[in-house]
Structure formats: C-alpha cells, structure tokens
Design a protein around this motif. Structure first.
Motif, PDB file in Angstrom:
ATOM      1  N   UNK A 158      42.849 115.858  64.801  1.00 14.48           N
ATOM      2  CA  UNK A 158      43.328 115.397  66.100  1.00 14.48           C
ATOM      3  C   UNK A 158      44.393 116.322  66.685  1.00 14.48           C
ATOM      4  N   UNK A 159      45.195 116.966  65.831  1.00 18.63           N
ATOM      5  CA  UNK A 159      46.332 117.790  66.281  1.00 18.63           C
ATOM      6  C   UNK A 159      47.247 116.983  67.195  1.00 18.63           C
ATOM      7  N   UNK A 160      47.651 115.805  66.703  1.00 19.82           N
ATOM      8  CA  UNK A 160      48.491 114.891  67.473  1.00 19.82           C
ATOM      9  C   UNK A 160      49.682 114.401  66.646  1.00 19.82           C
ATOM     10  N   UNK A 165      59.365 120.308  65.507  1.00 24.63           N
ATOM     11  CA  UNK A 165      58.994 121.504  66.247  1.00 24.63           C
ATOM     12  C   UNK A 165      57.519 121.447  66.603  1.00 24.63           C
ATOM     13  N   UNK A 166      57.146 121.871  67.806  1.00 23.25           N
ATOM     14  CA  UNK A 166      55.720 121.990  68.113  1.00 23.25           C
ATOM     15  C   UNK A 166      55.052 122.972  67.152  1.00 23.25           C
ATOM     16  N   UNK A 167      53.771 122.750  66.902  1.00 24.08           N
ATOM     17  CA  UNK A 167      53.026 123.619  65.999  1.00 24.08           C
ATOM     18  C   UNK A 167      51.566 123.617  66.431  1.00 24.08           C
ATOM     19  N   UNK A 168      50.710 124.122  65.560  1.00 26.17           N
ATOM     20  CA  UNK A 168      49.273 124.081  65.843  1.00 26.17           C
ATOM     21  C   UNK A 168      48.698 122.688  65.594  1.00 26.17           C
ATOM     22  N   UNK A 170      50.286 119.765  66.905  1.00 29.29           N
ATOM     23  CA  UNK A 170      50.983 118.799  67.773  1.00 29.29           C
ATOM     24  C   UNK A 170      50.524 118.806  69.225  1.00 29.29           C
ATOM     25  N   UNK A 171      49.692 119.758  69.639  1.00 26.93           N
ATOM     26  CA  UNK A 171      49.514 120.060  71.072  1.00 26.93           C
ATOM     27  C   UNK A 171      49.042 118.878  71.906  1.00 26.93           C
ATOM     28  N   UNK A 172      48.074 118.125  71.371  1.00 25.07           N
ATOM     29  CA  UNK A 172      47.466 117.082  72.197  1.00 25.07           C
ATOM     30  C   UNK A 172      48.418 115.899  72.389  1.00 25.07           C
ATOM     31  N   UNK A 173      49.257 115.633  71.404  1.00 18.99           N
ATOM     32  CA  UNK A 173      50.285 114.614  71.590  1.00 18.99           C
ATOM     33  C   UNK A 173      51.284 115.082  72.652  1.00 18.99           C
ATOM     34  N   UNK A 174      51.695 116.347  72.575  1.00 16.01           N
ATOM     35  CA  UNK A 174      52.606 116.902  73.577  1.00 16.01           C
ATOM     36  C   UNK A 174      52.046 116.698  74.982  1.00 16.01           C
ATOM     37  N   UNK A 201      47.541 106.815  66.423  1.00 15.32           N
ATOM     38  CA  UNK A 201      48.116 107.581  67.540  1.00 15.32           C
ATOM     39  C   UNK A 201      47.044 107.938  68.560  1.00 15.32           C
ATOM     40  N   UNK A 202      45.889 108.365  68.068  1.00 12.14           N
ATOM     41  CA  UNK A 202      44.784 108.703  68.971  1.00 12.14           C
ATOM     42  C   UNK A 202      44.402 107.506  69.827  1.00 12.14           C
ATOM     43  N   UNK A 203      44.321 106.337  69.213  1.00 13.44           N
ATOM     44  CA  UNK A 203      43.974 105.131  69.967  1.00 13.44           C
ATOM     45  C   UNK A 203      45.072 104.768  70.972  1.00 13.44           C
ATOM     46  N   UNK A 204      46.315 104.853  70.552  1.00 16.52           N
ATOM     47  CA  UNK A 204      47.434 104.499  71.429  1.00 16.52           C
ATOM     48  C   UNK A 204      47.525 105.406  72.648  1.00 16.52           C
ATOM     49  N   UNK A 205      47.185 106.673  72.483  1.00 10.98           N
ATOM     50  CA  UNK A 205      47.295 107.640  73.579  1.00 10.98           C
ATOM     51  C   UNK A 205      45.980 107.807  74.354  1.00 10.98           C
ATOM     52  N   UNK A 206      45.003 106.971  74.052  1.00  8.92           N
ATOM     53  CA  UNK A 206      43.773 106.964  74.846  1.00  8.92           C
ATOM     54  C   UNK A 206      42.807 108.082  74.548  1.00  8.92           C
ATOM     55  N   UNK A 207      42.918 108.670  73.371  1.00  6.85           N
ATOM     56  CA  UNK A 207      41.976 109.723  72.981  1.00  6.85           C
ATOM     57  C   UNK A 207      40.621 109.108  72.657  1.00  6.85           C
ATOM     58  N   UNK A 208      39.554 109.723  73.173  1.00  4.81           N
ATOM     59  CA  UNK A 208      38.205 109.356  72.775  1.00  4.81           C
ATOM     60  C   UNK A 208      37.723 110.377  71.751  1.00  4.81           C
ATOM     61  N   UNK A 209      37.025 109.934  70.730  1.00  2.00           N
ATOM     62  CA  UNK A 209      36.661 110.874  69.680  1.00  2.00           C
ATOM     63  C   UNK A 209      35.340 110.496  69.015  1.00  2.00           C
ATOM     64  N   UNK A 210      34.743 111.526  68.414  1.00  2.77           N
ATOM     65  CA  UNK A 210      33.536 111.369  67.610  1.00  2.77           C
ATOM     66  C   UNK A 210      33.796 111.983  66.246  1.00  2.77           C
TER      67      UNK A 210
END
Length: 316
Positions: A158-160, A165-168, A170-174, A201-210
């Motif tokens: 997910x990278x969330x 510190x931001x990293x590789x 964290x981007x999508x949460x940012x 976190x993905x669900x809370x931030x509205x991410x759709x995923x497969x």
C-alpha cells in the motif's frame, strides 16, 4: 539536482540510415532540456529520477538510483516504429543530493510541470518508489488543486505507513491526507506483505484495492474498476512498482516478491490503464540494477515502458 540528457545512453545497432521503418530509438530520439524545450508535435518525454533515499529510509536494498540510465541503454535499441505519429524525447534526470529526498521530489515536480506544459506525455524512470510523490507533485501543479486526480498503483504494498520521515513506503498516505481531490486505486496487494493496520488505513482513507489473487482470477473485474475509477477523475497518473512482479520474472528489485503478479498480467494492466483517454503520465520504480541477474529486470523495465508507449500512441 537537474542533469541534462546525455547522448552516451542512446547507442545501438543500425540496420539502415535511410529506411525509417528500420530505425531504432537511438536514431530518432531528441535530447531536450526542460528549460529550452519547445515541442509542437505529439511527444513521449522520458525523465529519470536518480533517487533511492526513500528506499534507504524504508530499510530497503539500495541500487535503484542506477535504473534510469540503465533502462535507457535497453530502450536505445527498441524499434522507433512503435511511436506511430509521436516523437520521443529524453529530457534528462533529476538526482537526489545526499539525503535530501524531499527537495529532489519537489524538483522533479517542477520539471514535470514544464514537461506537461508542452505537447507531451511524461514517462518517469525511477529510482525508488518515492519517485511517485515527485510525479504526483508535477501532475497536481499542472492540473491545479481543484482537478480530481486519480492515482493507480500496481504494487504489492500500500505504501501508506505513518513514519517520522517520508520514505518509499509513505507516499499515498501523504497524498490522501492532504489532497481532498485525489483518489487511489492499488492493484496487486500481497496479504502477507501488509499488516492489518495498513489494510485499516487503506479503508479509512478511501483506497480501493485488488489483491494479487484477484488480478489472477478475475482480470475483467479489475478492468471494470479501472473504468469506474477513470470516469470519476479528471486525470489519471499511474505507477508501477516492479516489486509487484514475481521475483522469478523480476529478480532485480529492492524488495523481491516470492508471490507476485505475472509479467503477462502486468502488461495487460499497463496497456489498459495507458489507453484511457484521461491518463496523462506513467512512472516505473524499484528496478535495482545492483541486484539484478544478467540485466533481466532492467531489460524487463525497458520492455514494459515500450508497452506503455505503444498504448499511449495508439489512442490518438
């Protein structure tokens, strides 16, 4: 730091000096700087992001910063006929100085905004997956904040994560925590590579995923979701983290996956997403030449970029 494009990466076989149907990219590519480029014809523009600081912060294996120029070497011999009515330009690299990843991401965004302003489709060659955040900054500046921007990520992760510190990772949460007009669709998630907290976190931030198995078992459902996601947004950018691909086919990545998507399925996804009318750019990340086997993954990266170029140029 910005580096102008270098001819040394564009060399290869010459089958003819007069028959355009026999030309390869190294015979037809133009080298432009983002400061002076003045492009009138439809163009694919390559820009590299020589950065792996995000991978280092994420405690990953280093080497991805070498990928942009390595992949150029393998693109060089590809047939230019794939471009159809488009041209191909190399507009150089942005590199990370020391540990200053955030500055490098902002600089990539600035240069991408200039590229978007021309009659071009940018393809960004990373680097670690922190490449995506710079890609996003450029697209958002180009589109303005009111535009609905959809981001599609082909990835095992997910990278969330929430980090100091931001990293590789964290981007999508940012993005989702600060941009109310951004949407996120992730394809290829590995259940064993993401904690329950990340799914929450993905669900809370509205991410759709497969999940990875969803892709293997029902590609039509994935295509339908891409259609719906595209229809909800004014513009789409998309990113491929090559660690989403099975390590048997992509061994040279920062975080190899024992289970992963097949190259065949990734090709289908890339082609389908690039073919959407409102898809405006693409990046490929996490190819790691330092850990590759006989350049297999670097060659694959070049071939997957060709798949995207082919789809972009066929839709107009």
């Amino acid at each position: 730091m910005y580096h102008e494009p270098a001819k040394e990466y564009w060399k290869g076989r010459i089958d003819s000096t007069s028959d355009k149907d026999s030309f390869r990219f190294h015979q037809t590519i133009s080298l432009e700087t983002t400061e002076t480029m003045d492009i009138e014809e439809k163009t694919i523009a390559l820009i590299g992001f020589e950065c792996e600081e995000g991978v280092r912060r994420n405690k990953g294996r280093l080497g991805a910063k070498e990928a942009p120029n390595k992949i150029r070497n393998f693109l060089s011999n590809m047939p230019s006929s794939v471009l159809g009515g488009y041209s191909l330009s190399d507009v150089g690299n942005v590199s990370c100085e020391g540990e200053n990843m955030e500055k490098a991401q902002m600089e990539l965004g600035v240069h991408l905004k200039k590229v978007y302003s021309q009659n071009t489709v940018p393809i960004v060659i990373g680097g670690g997956h922190e490449t995506l955040f710079g890609h996003y900054l450029g697209a958002r500046c180009h589109l303005q904040k009111e535009a609905r921007l959809g981001i599609i990520n082909i990835d095992a992760h997910f990278d969330m994560r929430q980090e100091k510190q931001p990293s590789s990772g964290t981007m999508f949460r940012q993005i989702l925590e600060t941009d109310e007009n951004a949407g996120y669709l992730c394809i290829g998630i590995q259940p064993f590579s993401n904690t329950n907290a990340l799914f929450q976190t993905a669900d809370e931030l509205g991410c759709r995923y497969f999940l990875e198995n969803d892709v293997k078992e029902n590609m039509d459902a994935v295509f339908q979701a891409i259609d719906a996601f595209s229809a909800e947004h004014d513009a789409i950018i998309f990113t491929l983290c090559t660690d989403s691909i099975s390590a048997s086919e992509a061994p040279g990545v920062s975080a190899p996956a024992a289970f992963g998507l097949s190259v065949s399925d990734v090709r289908k996804l890339l082609s389908y997403i690039a073919s959407k009318d409102n898809t405006i750019s693409f990046d490929i990340s996490e190819v790691n030449p330092a850990l590759d086997e006989n350049d297999r993954t670097s060659r694959l990266g070049a071939a997957l970029i060709m798949e995207v170029i082919n789809a972009f140029t066929k839709k107009n």
